[in-house]
Design an enzyme around this catalytic site. Structure first.
Site, mmCIF file in Angstrom:
data_model
loop_
_atom_site.group_PDB
_atom_site.id
_atom_site.type_symbol
_atom_site.label_atom_id
_atom_site.label_comp_id
_atom_site.label_asym_id
_atom_site.label_seq_id
_atom_site.Cartn_x
_atom_site.Cartn_y
_atom_site.Cartn_z
ATOM 1 C CG ASP A 142 -0.201 0.033 2.532
ATOM 2 O OD1 ASP A 142 1.044 0.127 2.533
ATOM 3 O OD2 ASP A 142 -0.868 -0.010 3.579
ATOM 4 C CB SER A 143 0.282 4.670 -0.994
ATOM 5 O OG SER A 143 -0.781 5.092 -0.150
ATOM 6 N N GLY A 144 1.075 3.682 2.158
ATOM 7 C CA GLY A 144 1.346 4.299 3.453
ATOM 8 C C GLY A 144 0.275 5.313 3.816
ATOM 9 N N GLY A 145 -0.483 5.760 2.820
ATOM 10 C CA GLY A 145 -1.503 6.786 3.062
ATOM 11 C C GLY A 145 -2.514 6.385 4.118
ATOM 12 C CG PHE A 146 -5.793 2.939 5.395
ATOM 13 C CD1 PHE A 146 -7.074 3.432 5.192
ATOM 14 C CD2 PHE A 146 -5.581 2.047 6.446
ATOM 15 C CE1 PHE A 146 -8.125 3.047 6.014
ATOM 16 C CE2 PHE A 146 -6.632 1.661 7.264
ATOM 17 C CZ PHE A 146 -7.901 2.157 7.049
ATOM 18 C CG ASP B 261 -4.896 6.818 -1.173
ATOM 19 O OD1 ASP B 261 -3.868 6.408 -0.609
ATOM 20 O OD2 ASP B 261 -6.011 6.310 -0.965
ATOM 21 C CD GLN C 75 -9.647 7.604 -1.137
ATOM 22 O OE1 GLN C 75 -10.721 7.702 -0.546
ATOM 23 N NE2 GLN C 75 -8.704 6.747 -0.745
ATOM 24 N N GLY D 211 -10.795 4.149 0.489
ATOM 25 C CA GLY D 211 -11.673 4.967 1.332
ATOM 26 C C GLY D 211 -12.964 4.271 1.733
ATOM 27 C CG ASP E 182 -6.376 -5.428 1.384
ATOM 28 O OD1 ASP E 182 -6.894 -4.604 0.620
ATOM 29 O OD2 ASP E 182 -6.006 -5.128 2.542
ATOM 30 C CB CYS F 15 -12.363 -26.620 6.701
ATOM 31 S SG CYS F 15 -10.839 -25.709 6.390
ATOM 32 C CB CYS G 239 -7.342 -25.898 6.472
ATOM 33 S SG CYS G 239 -7.675 -25.841 8.238
ATOM 34 C CB CYS H 261 -10.389 -28.647 9.598
ATOM 35 S SG CYS H 261 -10.951 -26.988 10.025
ATOM 36 C CG HIS I 230 -10.060 -22.702 10.107
ATOM 37 N ND1 HIS I 230 -10.598 -23.712 9.328
ATOM 38 C CD2 HIS I 230 -11.044 -21.791 10.298
ATOM 39 C CE1 HIS I 230 -11.871 -23.422 9.079
ATOM 40 N NE2 HIS I 230 -12.163 -22.270 9.656
HETATM 41 ZN ZN LIG Z 1 -9.918 -25.541 8.512
#
Ligand SMILES: [Zn+2]
Length: 390
Positions: A91-95, A145, A204, A231, A281, A319, A321, A324, A350
């Protein structure tokens, strides 16, 4: 620019595509785990590979403060430093800077802020954010931004959007002049020598549909290889998040990747993918895991609950994974109650498996034409979870 988007199939507005980046081919729609400080908290990189995560995030603000982007550049860039051979987005660091509230001061030139670590004073401009991101060497960097706060009135959202557009221009000019200095791009004999990182623009405009449209149109004129909607998830109601995404997407090119930053719950990411979003994300699955909140095909569960004290079953019966497949709810509840570090590892593993599987289901559903049914299923589950918590 070293990026291509190959669309294999569409279903309504949704697209099933492959995003080819210097370090990985990312199947989209994709969920990107957040690795704030060069680590997806609690998970070693080989687990992320086993989960088939193709791209993860790094946070520019955090890495700039510690260990410092110049150190990471000397270590060969972020991929090499953290031993992550697949794709990275920074990310840009802005947030983060805008989350500091009292500790920042915005001007046309950039943002002065104080470190949350030691109170030291720092300055980020679009040019500096690009230099830091180029030193880190992500496959995708983000334009600097201003993340408009919520609520913001129209005049404030307009002023903020104009500043973001001027910063987008400066970001792009500086990035294009210097992106060949990314560690892997500049390294002689690297397989990627000569390939370039990519810079995305960020829409934005607060919660005003017409300002979002204007922001998108003016960014598209600048011709970025991909676009993000920023935003959002800043405290607004969910219906508004959806409305703003719906109001923005039609003005972003269909042949380029579209990324909604900082979302969301499982049914939200399914819904936004159905609307035509390619990348998302969120810290939710990892942060929730560390607090004992587990996402499953049967809804959310809180592993702290007494009712799991002697439950021999897995977190999620369907699941696939490794958690599980091996551990019981009773054991995981015990680890959490005893504050064992393994609790964070297993819960995170998980939850991320669940999020990445959710996107896999979305991609399959786009190919099979069954996305509307999948969305109904996820919404019903989320409604049940919300009712259960009330
Ligand atoms: Zn799982």
């Amino acid at each position: 620019m070293s990026l291509s988007l190959t669309i294999h199939q569409t279903s309504g507005s949704a697209r099933r595509a492959t995003l080819s980046l210097p370090h990985a081919a990312v199947e989209t729609p994709a969920f990107m785990p957040v690795g704030t400080a060069a680590s997806v908290k609690a998970l070693p990189q080989h687990f992320l590979e086993e989960l088939d995560a193709r791209i993860i995030l790094g946070n520019t603000y955090h890495l700039y403060l510690r260990p410092g982007h110049e150190l990471i550049r000397r270590m060969g860039g972020l991929h090499r430093f953290m031993s992550w051979p697949r794709a990275l987005l920074t990310d840009s660091g802005g947030f983060q800077v805008f989350s500091l509230n009292e500790l920042r001061k915005v001007s046309e030139e950039g943002v002065r802020f104080r470190s949350h670590l030691d109170g030291s004073s720092h300055f980020f401009s679009p040019e500096h954010s690009m230099d830091v991101q180029i030193a880190l060497g992500a496959d995708i960097a983000m334009a600097f931004d201003e993340c408009t706060e919520y609520p913001a009135d129209r005049a404030r959202a307009r002023e903020s959007l104009d500043l973001t557009l001027r910063w987008a221009r400066r970001s792009k000019d500086h990035f294009e002049a210097h992106c060949h200095l990314a560690p892997w791009s500049a390294r002689e004999g690297d397989a990627l020598t000569g390939q370039r990182p990519n810079l995305f623009g960020i829409v934005q405009g607060g919660m005003f549909a017409d300002l979002r449209r204007e922001s998108a149109e003016r960014l598209v004129e600048m011709d970025f290889p991909g676009y993000a909607i920023g935003g959002l998830s800043v405290g607004e109601p969910r219906a508004m998040t959806r409305e703003i995404i719906a109001a923005t997407l039609p003005y972003l090119p269909t042949d380029k990747p579209r990324y909604v930053m900082g979302v969301g719950y499982p049914d939200e990411i399914v819904e936004y993918a159905a609307m035509g979003v390619d990348m998302m994300d969120c810290v939710l699955p990892t942060r929730a895991a560390r607090h004992g909140l587990i996402f499953t095909s049967e809804g959310r569960l809180n592993i702290k609950s007494r009712r799991f004290a002697e439950d021999q079953g897995p977190l999620d019966p369907v699941c696939p994974c490794p958690v599980c497949g091996r551990y019981s709810r009773a054991y995981l509840r015990h680890l959490f109650a005893a504050q064992e570090p393994l609790a964070a590892v297993l819960n995170t593993l998980h939850n991320l498996a669940f999020y990445l599987d959710t996107m896999r289901l979305v991609r399959d559903a786009i190919e099979l034409g069954t996305l509307p049914e999948l969305l109904v299923r996820f919404r019903a589950r989320e409604n049940a979870a919300a009712a259960g918590e009330a």
